[in-house]
Design a protein around this motif. Structure first.
Motif, PDB file in Angstrom:
ATOM      1  N   GLU A 141       0.848  -1.187   0.000  1.00  0.00           N
ATOM      2  CA  GLU A 141       0.000   0.000   0.000  1.00  0.00           C
ATOM      3  C   GLU A 141       0.882   1.235   0.000  1.00  0.00           C
ATOM      4  N   VAL A 187       1.389   5.012   1.178  1.00  0.00           N
ATOM      5  CA  VAL A 187       0.919   5.918   2.226  1.00  0.00           C
ATOM      6  C   VAL A 187       1.860   7.108   2.321  1.00  0.00           C
ATOM      7  N   CYS A 198      -3.316   6.992   4.691  1.00  0.00           N
ATOM      8  CA  CYS A 198      -3.529   6.303   3.414  1.00  0.00           C
ATOM      9  C   CYS A 198      -3.833   7.329   2.336  1.00  0.00           C
ATOM     10  N   CYS A 246      -5.898   4.009  -3.257  1.00  0.00           N
ATOM     11  CA  CYS A 246      -7.115   3.223  -3.102  1.00  0.00           C
ATOM     12  C   CYS A 246      -7.908   3.104  -4.407  1.00  0.00           C
TER      13      CYS A 246
END
Length: 138
Positions: free
Chosen positions: A3, A5, A20, A25
């Motif tokens: 992910e 971030v 985030c 996303c």
């Protein structure tokens, strides 16, 4: 699972707070149902990478640890409910008292889970895998 971030602040030499990125996303199939967008959480900087506030970093969430953490959190307290109930019934207590002791078993389970995660907190945190800001500059 990886992910992207953004680092918001340093908590300790080996922990940072991140948020985030909504752009990270966009490709996720569950993005419509996700509740982590814009939320801040702790990440373990296991390799002591030189991080600055505002840098984009890639974190790694090990799926097995995520699943194990969820199972520990939910199953341990639920298993103590019937154990508490049957021990109270075996001790000759009534149904109402047995039910209250069973609920106490759930509370005891959550306290045990809290103590476990307090002791092993770094083990279940996401880990900083790489710094993306520096990679883009090169």
């Amino acid at each position: 699972m990886y992910e992207v971030v953004t680092v918001t602040k340093h908590i300790s030499p080996d922990k940072v707070e991140v948020v985030c990125n909504s752009s990270a996303c966009n490709g996720c199939k569950g993005s419509a149902f996700c509740n982590t967008k814009g939320k801040k959480f702790e990440v373990w900087n296991e390799n002591k990478l030189p991080l600055d506030d505002g840098q984009e970093v890639e974190i790694f969430l090990k799926p097995s640890r995520t699943i194990a953490g969820t199972l520990i959190t939910l199953i341990a307290p639920l298993l103590l409910f019937p154990v508490g109930y049957y021990l109270a019934v075996a001790a000759g207590l009534g149904i109402g008292a047995s039910f209250l002791i069973a609920l106490g078993g759930i509370v005891l389970g959550f306290v045990g889970v809290w103590l476990y995660f307090k002791k092993h907190k770094n083990h279940y945190l996401p880990v900083v895998a790489s710094i993306l800001s520096e990679e883009r500059e090169e």
